[in-house]
Design an enzyme around this catalytic site. Structure first.
Site, PDB file in Angstrom:
ATOM      1  N   ILE A 173       0.843  -1.252  -0.058  1.00  0.00           N
ATOM      2  CA  ILE A 173      -0.036   0.122  -0.043  1.00  0.00           C
ATOM      3  C   ILE A 173       0.936   1.288   0.095  1.00  0.00           C
ATOM      4  O   ILE A 173       1.630   1.505   0.939  1.00  0.00           O
ATOM      5  CB  ILE A 173      -1.027   0.012   1.353  1.00  0.00           C
ATOM      6  CG1 ILE A 173      -1.776  -1.314   0.923  1.00  0.00           C
ATOM      7  CG2 ILE A 173      -1.798   1.001   1.340  1.00  0.00           C
ATOM      8  CD1 ILE A 173      -2.567  -1.593  -0.128  1.00  0.00           C
ATOM      9  N   GLN A 185      26.522   7.111 -34.900  1.00  0.00           N
ATOM     10  CA  GLN A 185      25.353   6.638 -35.110  1.00  0.00           C
ATOM     11  C   GLN A 185      24.829   5.754 -34.078  1.00  0.00           C
ATOM     12  O   GLN A 185      23.644   5.504 -33.587  1.00  0.00           O
ATOM     13  CB  GLN A 185      25.395   6.040 -36.551  1.00  0.00           C
ATOM     14  CG  GLN A 185      24.027   5.972 -37.232  1.00  0.00           C
ATOM     15  CD  GLN A 185      24.330   5.375 -38.508  1.00  0.00           C
ATOM     16  OE1 GLN A 185      24.701   4.226 -38.773  1.00  0.00           O
ATOM     17  NE2 GLN A 185      24.186   6.133 -39.615  1.00  0.00           N
ATOM     18  N   GLU A 202      -0.994  -0.820 -10.763  1.00  0.00           N
ATOM     19  CA  GLU A 202      -2.367  -0.467 -11.652  1.00  0.00           C
ATOM     20  C   GLU A 202      -2.488  -1.218 -12.718  1.00  0.00           C
ATOM     21  O   GLU A 202      -2.906  -0.857 -13.653  1.00  0.00           O
ATOM     22  CB  GLU A 202      -2.401   1.200 -12.117  1.00  0.00           C
ATOM     23  CG  GLU A 202      -2.120   2.156 -11.297  1.00  0.00           C
ATOM     24  CD  GLU A 202      -3.470   2.470 -10.259  1.00  0.00           C
ATOM     25  OE1 GLU A 202      -4.290   1.496 -10.260  1.00  0.00           O
ATOM     26  OE2 GLU A 202      -3.213   3.386  -9.353  1.00  0.00           O
ATOM     27  N   SER A 207       1.850  -5.050 -17.367  1.00  0.00           N
ATOM     28  CA  SER A 207       1.848  -4.878 -18.676  1.00  0.00           C
ATOM     29  C   SER A 207       1.014  -6.188 -19.151  1.00  0.00           C
ATOM     30  O   SER A 207       0.096  -5.928 -20.282  1.00  0.00           O
ATOM     31  CB  SER A 207       3.144  -5.205 -19.320  1.00  0.00           C
ATOM     32  OG  SER A 207       3.877  -4.083 -19.103  1.00  0.00           O
ATOM     33  N   GLU A 208       0.865  -7.101 -18.458  1.00  0.00           N
ATOM     34  CA  GLU A 208       0.072  -8.435 -19.092  1.00  0.00           C
ATOM     35  C   GLU A 208      -1.320  -8.264 -18.983  1.00  0.00           C
ATOM     36  O   GLU A 208      -2.134  -8.608 -19.969  1.00  0.00           O
ATOM     37  CB  GLU A 208       0.406  -9.838 -18.178  1.00  0.00           C
ATOM     38  CG  GLU A 208       2.097 -10.431 -18.689  1.00  0.00           C
ATOM     39  CD  GLU A 208       3.089  -9.472 -17.977  1.00  0.00           C
ATOM     40  OE1 GLU A 208       2.771  -8.690 -16.966  1.00  0.00           O
ATOM     41  OE2 GLU A 208       4.164  -9.263 -18.373  1.00  0.00           O
TER      42      GLU A 208
HETATM   43  C1  LIG Z   1       5.588  -0.229  -5.660  1.00  0.00           C
HETATM   44  C2  LIG Z   1       4.308  -0.714  -5.427  1.00  0.00           C
HETATM   45  C3  LIG Z   1       3.047   0.244  -5.144  1.00  0.00           C
HETATM   46  C4  LIG Z   1       2.036  -0.541  -4.958  1.00  0.00           C
HETATM   47  N1  LIG Z   1       0.739   0.315  -4.684  1.00  0.00           N
HETATM   48  C5  LIG Z   1      -0.317  -0.258  -4.316  1.00  0.00           C
HETATM   49  C6  LIG Z   1      -1.361   0.394  -3.766  1.00  0.00           C
HETATM   50  O1  LIG Z   1      -1.054   1.555  -3.171  1.00  0.00           O
HETATM   51  N2  LIG Z   1      -2.464  -0.071  -3.693  1.00  0.00           N
HETATM   52  C7  LIG Z   1      -2.883  -1.440  -3.968  1.00  0.00           C
HETATM   53  O2  LIG Z   1      -3.841  -1.993  -3.801  1.00  0.00           O
HETATM   54  N3  LIG Z   1      -1.893  -2.081  -4.482  1.00  0.00           N
HETATM   55  C8  LIG Z   1      -0.394  -1.601  -4.887  1.00  0.00           C
HETATM   56  N4  LIG Z   1       0.409  -2.265  -5.283  1.00  0.00           N
HETATM   57  C9  LIG Z   1       0.313  -3.772  -5.933  1.00  0.00           C
HETATM   58  C10 LIG Z   1       0.157  -3.926  -7.247  1.00  0.00           C
HETATM   59  O3  LIG Z   1      -1.215  -3.227  -7.865  1.00  0.00           O
HETATM   60  C11 LIG Z   1       0.253  -5.393  -7.726  1.00  0.00           C
HETATM   61  O4  LIG Z   1       1.503  -5.903  -7.440  1.00  0.00           O
HETATM   62  C12 LIG Z   1      -0.260  -5.554  -9.072  1.00  0.00           C
HETATM   63  O5  LIG Z   1      -1.417  -5.500  -9.384  1.00  0.00           O
HETATM   64  C13 LIG Z   1       0.192  -7.000  -9.524  1.00  0.00           C
HETATM   65  O6  LIG Z   1      -0.015  -8.185  -8.864  1.00  0.00           O
HETATM   66  P1  LIG Z   1       1.069  -9.037  -7.868  1.00  0.00           P
HETATM   67  O7  LIG Z   1       2.181  -8.209  -7.640  1.00  0.00           O
HETATM   68  O8  LIG Z   1       0.272  -9.830  -7.087  1.00  0.00           O
HETATM   69  O9  LIG Z   1       1.134 -10.082  -9.233  1.00  0.00           O
HETATM   70  P2  LIG Z   1       0.629 -11.520  -9.627  1.00  0.00           P
HETATM   71  O10 LIG Z   1      -0.895 -10.954  -9.768  1.00  0.00           O
HETATM   72  O11 LIG Z   1       0.773 -12.513  -8.637  1.00  0.00           O
HETATM   73  O12 LIG Z   1       1.077 -11.801 -11.309  1.00  0.00           O
HETATM   74  C14 LIG Z   1       2.137 -12.455 -11.241  1.00  0.00           C
HETATM   75  C15 LIG Z   1       2.652 -12.581 -12.660  1.00  0.00           C
HETATM   76  O13 LIG Z   1       1.371 -13.280 -13.364  1.00  0.00           O
HETATM   77  C16 LIG Z   1       1.005 -12.347 -14.479  1.00  0.00           C
HETATM   78  N5  LIG Z   1      -0.389 -12.694 -14.413  1.00  0.00           N
HETATM   79  C17 LIG Z   1      -1.329 -12.603 -13.384  1.00  0.00           C
HETATM   80  N6  LIG Z   1      -2.579 -12.843 -14.102  1.00  0.00           N
HETATM   81  C18 LIG Z   1      -2.463 -13.028 -15.530  1.00  0.00           C
HETATM   82  C19 LIG Z   1      -3.452 -12.989 -16.612  1.00  0.00           C
HETATM   83  N7  LIG Z   1      -4.661 -13.224 -16.440  1.00  0.00           N
HETATM   84  N8  LIG Z   1      -2.859 -12.915 -17.879  1.00  0.00           N
HETATM   85  C20 LIG Z   1      -1.559 -12.809 -18.061  1.00  0.00           C
HETATM   86  N9  LIG Z   1      -0.719 -12.672 -17.050  1.00  0.00           N
HETATM   87  C21 LIG Z   1      -1.063 -12.764 -15.700  1.00  0.00           C
HETATM   88  C22 LIG Z   1       1.333 -10.961 -14.160  1.00  0.00           C
HETATM   89  O14 LIG Z   1       1.293 -10.102 -14.998  1.00  0.00           O
HETATM   90  C23 LIG Z   1       2.836 -11.233 -13.370  1.00  0.00           C
HETATM   91  O15 LIG Z   1       3.684 -11.102 -14.259  1.00  0.00           O
HETATM   92  C24 LIG Z   1       1.572  -1.872  -5.507  1.00  0.00           C
HETATM   93  C25 LIG Z   1       2.815  -2.638  -5.923  1.00  0.00           C
HETATM   94  C26 LIG Z   1       4.144  -2.248  -6.073  1.00  0.00           C
HETATM   95  C27 LIG Z   1       5.133  -2.915  -6.601  1.00  0.00           C
END
Ligand SMILES: Cc1cc2nc3c(=O)[nH]c(=O)nc-3n(C[C@H](O)[C@H](O)[C@H](O)COP(=O)(O)OP(=O)(O)OC[C@H]3O[C@@H](n4cnc5c(N)ncnc54)[C@H](O)[C@@H]3O)c2cc1C
Length: 393
Positions: A157, A279, A363, A366-367
């Protein structure tokens, strides 16, 4: 077709650029080395009205749109990405959701504080096991007399422990899945809320990130935002604006890296000439400039369409995807132009490179942006028409 920004936005851009370069950029390296939430500069940003740009004037904001927000976020990010992240969160989802779903009392109670920057906001959706699949969250909101009790833990968060107001997504009806998730406003200091230690992370060190844990945290009925079970839907429908914000931030970080690389290529000598003559240096500079321009155009177009009432789910995701990947490309290529000095902490290139990395993760990764864009393409196919439609159609 008009590509120039309106005069009043150009004036705002000049003001914010001058402020960001003179007051934020000089403290960025030190905040990166010795991480802390940058209260003095955040207060100055509040005085400039940078936290309430899109909030209606009646609630203490400037009543401007996504375009103004994107243009100013780029300026702040070009000075320091951490400040842009904090600005993006505070002026983004917490205020958007309060404007959209808050009762009159809730709007009057919280919006002026957030819009003026006297309060910083945070958005609590992600959990340790639920990021992309956010609807799998496990934080519970149990109905009790007069309100709810929150139990569970949020992860990653931004502003945890520093922000004054937290929008928390929790399930009051697990069997209903996403439709059982409601949104609550929790104020810093409420009993039953605690924070983990700041995460040790690659970049954006001043935008402190922590876990936020709720243990029997009581929130009154007047702290529930919108109807019960509507929290997740509300949050998802507000993501478009937030993604344009991250796109603008990515453009800002990339611009800072590109500007530095261009200046350095001009002054650095090798083989008896300035390295700009090679270049091998001018081609990457050309690629950086081209991608940067394309990323900015996608970002500003998404913002412009949104301000005109179009639904921009696809356009916002395209802007976020392309701009964040451009930030990675540009910061990497710019670091290369600096050679060994790019790798040194005495220069800002390695910080830009680290700071840019997370724009491809938060937010929506990329995936996930590709998932969203793909889904929208198929919707357009089924609809039989391409391009954005008005939100009320
Ligand atoms: C510095 C930082 C600040 C943040 N701030 C906040 C915040 O203020 N509030 C908040 O709520 N969250 C926050 N986040 C959390 C952030 O939104 C999540 O980390 C993000 O949504 C990805 O979730 P995850 O890390 O659990 O990855 P996962 O969901 O576990 O994903 C793991 C991998 O699988 C891939 N993947 C997952 N599902 C799919 C799919 N359906 N298709 C293809 N690929 C997929 C993902 O792209 C990733 O490469 C923050 C994160 C960071 C690092």
């Amino acid at each position: 077709m008009e590509f120039a920004l309106p005069e009043e936005l150009l004036a705002m851009q000049r003001t914010v650029r001058a402020f960001a370069q003179s007051e934020i950029a000089p403290v960025a390296a030190e905040l990166d080395r010795d991480p802390r939430f940058p209260w003095p500069t955040l207060r100055r940003m509040g005085e400039l009205g940078l936290f309430g740009l899109t909030t209606p004037e009646e609630h203490g904001g400037a009543g401007l749109g996504s375009l103004a927000s994107a243009v100013t976020l780029e300026e702040v990010a070009a000075a320091d990405a951490s400040h842009a992240t904090i600005m993006s969160v505070t002026s983004g989802l917490p205020q958007t959701l309060l404007v959209q779903a808050g009762s009159r009392e809730q709007r009057e109670r919280w919006l002026p504080r957030l819009a003026s920057g006297s309060w910083i906001g945070a958005f609590c959706l992600s959990e340790a096991h639920a990021g992309s699949d956010a609807a799998a969250l496990r934080t519970r909101a149990r109905k009790v007399p007069g309100g709810f009790e929150l139990d569970g833990s949020k992860a990653w968060i931004t502003g945890g422990g520093e922000a004054h107001l937290y929008i928390v997504l929790a399930s009051s009806d697990p069997a209903a899945g996403a439709r059982g998730i409601s949104a609550f406003v929790v104020e810093l200091g409420q009993e039953g809320m605690s924070f983990g230690a700041p995460e040790a992370k690659l970049g954006q060190h001043a935008a402190v990130t922590t876990s936020v844990t709720f243990e029997g945290c009581f929130v009154g009925d007047d702290q529930r935002l919108g109807a019960e079970g509507q929290g997740f839907v509300m949050a998802m429908s507000s993501l478009d604006g937030a993604r344009i914000g991250i796109a603008a931030q990515s453009v800002g970080i990339a611009r800072a890296a590109f500007d530095a690389a261009l200046a350095y290529a001009d002054e650095r000598q090798a083989f008896g000439v300035s390295v700009r003559e090679f270049q091998g240096v001018s081609f990457p500079l050309a690629d950086m400039a081209t991608r940067l321009e394309a990323a900015r155009l996608l970002t500003l177009r998404a913002a412009w369409l949104r301000d005109r009432g179009y639904r921009v789910t696809k356009e916002a995701s395209m802007a976020k995807l392309y701009a964040s990947e451009t930030a990675a490309f540009v910061t990497d290529a710019a670091l290369q132009v600096f050679g060994a000095y790019g790798y040194s902490r005495d220069y800002p290139l390695e910080r830009y490179y680290r700071d840019a990395r997370v724009t491809r993760i938060y937010e929506g990764t990329s995936e996930i942006q590709r998932v969203v864009i793909g889904r929208q393409l198929y919707r357009e196919l089924e609809r039989g028409s391409r391009g954005p439609v008005l939100a009320d159609e």
